[in-house]
Design an enzyme around this catalytic site. Structure first.
Site, PDB file in Angstrom:
ATOM      1  N   TYR A   1       0.826  -1.215   0.000  1.00 57.25           N
ATOM      2  CA  TYR A   1       0.000   0.000   0.000  1.00 57.25           C
ATOM      3  C   TYR A   1       0.852   1.254   0.000  1.00 57.25           C
ATOM      4  O   TYR A   1       1.998   1.259   0.446  1.00 57.25           O
ATOM      5  CB  TYR A   1      -0.965   0.006   1.203  1.00 57.25           C
ATOM      6  N   CYS A   2       0.256   2.334  -0.510  1.00 54.23           N
ATOM      7  CA  CYS A   2       0.853   3.662  -0.451  1.00 54.23           C
ATOM      8  C   CYS A   2      -0.198   4.610   0.126  1.00 54.23           C
ATOM      9  O   CYS A   2      -1.043   4.186   0.917  1.00 54.23           O
ATOM     10  CB  CYS A   2       1.373   4.112  -1.819  1.00 54.23           C
ATOM     11  N   TRP A   3      -0.152   5.865  -0.220  1.00 55.94           N
ATOM     12  CA  TRP A   3      -1.069   6.838   0.379  1.00 55.94           C
ATOM     13  C   TRP A   3      -2.526   6.595  -0.012  1.00 55.94           C
ATOM     14  O   TRP A   3      -3.407   6.520   0.832  1.00 55.94           O
ATOM     15  CB  TRP A   3      -0.631   8.246  -0.014  1.00 55.94           C
TER      16      TRP A   3
ATOM     17  N   SER B   1       2.296   2.203  -4.890  1.00 60.18           N
ATOM     18  CA  SER B   1       2.018   0.796  -4.580  1.00 60.18           C
ATOM     19  C   SER B   1       1.738  -0.003  -5.849  1.00 60.18           C
ATOM     20  O   SER B   1       2.099  -1.182  -5.942  1.00 60.18           O
ATOM     21  CB  SER B   1       0.843   0.686  -3.614  1.00 60.18           C
TER      22      SER B   1
ATOM     23  N   TYR C   1      -3.296   3.791   2.409  1.00 61.13           N
ATOM     24  CA  TYR C   1      -3.274   4.180   3.817  1.00 61.13           C
ATOM     25  C   TYR C   1      -4.537   4.942   4.210  1.00 61.13           C
ATOM     26  O   TYR C   1      -5.024   4.807   5.342  1.00 61.13           O
ATOM     27  CB  TYR C   1      -2.039   5.040   4.122  1.00 61.13           C
TER      28      TYR C   1
END
Length: 348
Positions: free
Chosen positions: A92-94, A100, A121
């Site tokens: 995952y990323c933001w 991601s 996130y």
């Protein structure tokens, strides 16, 4: 048909959770147990963002892609080459976007069944907020109350040592909950990470058994206790410690002993009482510090500052104090604290 992306509810189905955000983003908060493998570090992220705003999105994407590719290669070679074919990482990323997506694409091309967390996130953060609103209502709190120096946190921890469920807000917040409550060389966590840790604690409780917690204000140091949790705690059954003044002074001299060797830190914290105490009191207390008159300092702080503050705030915020079970003590050494803890458990 597009495959459905995994959600926060699917976390347990994966072998590893990988947070590809920058180290600063990870430090502020992250999914518990995740490892940080940034595809852009803090400096690179700032650089790409500047190019995006000042030059063009196209130029930013080119530079970003080159940096991301190099970082993914480094993580792959340094951390993941030994993973078997059936390994399932969740990435995952933001927001579940390019960062991601890039690592997920590379991992899938290798043959791993990598998942990209839907919403990234931000989806996790929404989950934390929603659950901190929902979970407290299912819990039955027993609230350990008492004036400053009554050993509330130590008693709470002793209750935990007896096998009971405890929510230790001050330990989670790295703060003792008063103007002198800072812990030297131990900064408080970010608010978001504090809330993530709170959620972990609440999820681990059995709702059929009581949860013991210390009476706190809405803020523990600089951190805010979520409103739904605060309201539920304040509605709990109160267990009042009635410790005599000499016992409280003895306890505080032992519990805050680090101030005795860090007098400049103590003086700075006393200065924070400016406006709450008279200049005459503050000058006298500074003199006590210089002369090493610790018992006089602690006793006057209790009598002139903490006790009046306690009686004003607790009686207003914890209405259950009027019907509280009371536990008298003239000794708050480890044995005395354990006796109070045992008596509180037995009182239910």
């Amino acid at each position: 048909m597009k495959n459905k992306l995994p959600t926060v509810a699917d976390l347990a189905a994966y072998d590893c959770v990988i947070d590809v955000r920058s180290p600063a983003e990870f430090a502020e908060d992250h999914i518990p147990g995740a490892i940080n493998c940034p595809v852009l570090d803090d400096e690179q992220r700032a650089r790409v963002g500047t190019i995006y705003k000042q030059v063009s999105p196209f130029e930013a994407k080119k530079i970003g892609a080159a940096l991301i590719s190099a970082n993914i290669a480094r993580h792959l070679e340094g951390l993941f080459l030994e993973q078997p074919k059936n390994w399932r990482p969740l990435i995952y990323c933001w927001r579940g976007g390019m960062r991601s997506g890039s690592m997920t694409t590379v991992f899938r091309s290798i043959g791993w069944n990598a998942g990209q967390l839907e919403g990234g996130y931000k989806a996790w953060r929404r989950h934390v907020i929603d659950e901190l609103e929902r979970l407290p209502a299912s819990l039955d709190f027993r609230v350990v109350c008492g004036a400053t120096g009554s050993g509330k946190t130590r008693i709470l921890q002793a209750i935990g040592a007896h096998g009971e469920q405890i929510l230790d807000l001050e330990t989670l917040a790295s703060h003792k909950g008063s103007v002198l409550g800072i812990l030297p060389d131990q900064p408080q966590p970010p608010q978001k990470w504090f809330e993530t840790q709170l959620l972990q604690a609440l999820q681990g409780f059995d709702p059929s058994r009581p949860v013991y917690v210390e009476a706190e204000s809405r803020k523990v140091g600089n951190l805010h206790v979520p409103e739904a949790l605060m309201q539920r705690i304040r509605a709990g059954r109160c267990l009042q410690i009635d410790a005599c003044l000499p016992a409280r002074v003895d306890f505080l001299l032992a519990d805050y002993d680090y101030f005795l060797s860090r007098q400049e830190l103590l003086l700075r914290r006393l200065h924070a009482l400016q406006g709450l105490q008279s200049n005459e009191n503050l000058q006298r207390w500074s003199g006590y510090v210089a002369a090493g008159h610790w018992r006089q300092l602690v006793q006057e702080l209790l009598e002139l500052h903490y006790d009046p503050l306690y009686h004003r705030s607790q009686g207003h915020n914890y209405l259950g104090l009027e019907q509280a079970s009371r536990f008298a003590s003239d000794c708050l050494d480890p044995q005395g604290i354990d006796r109070i803890a045992a008596a509180m458990i037995a009182s239910r």
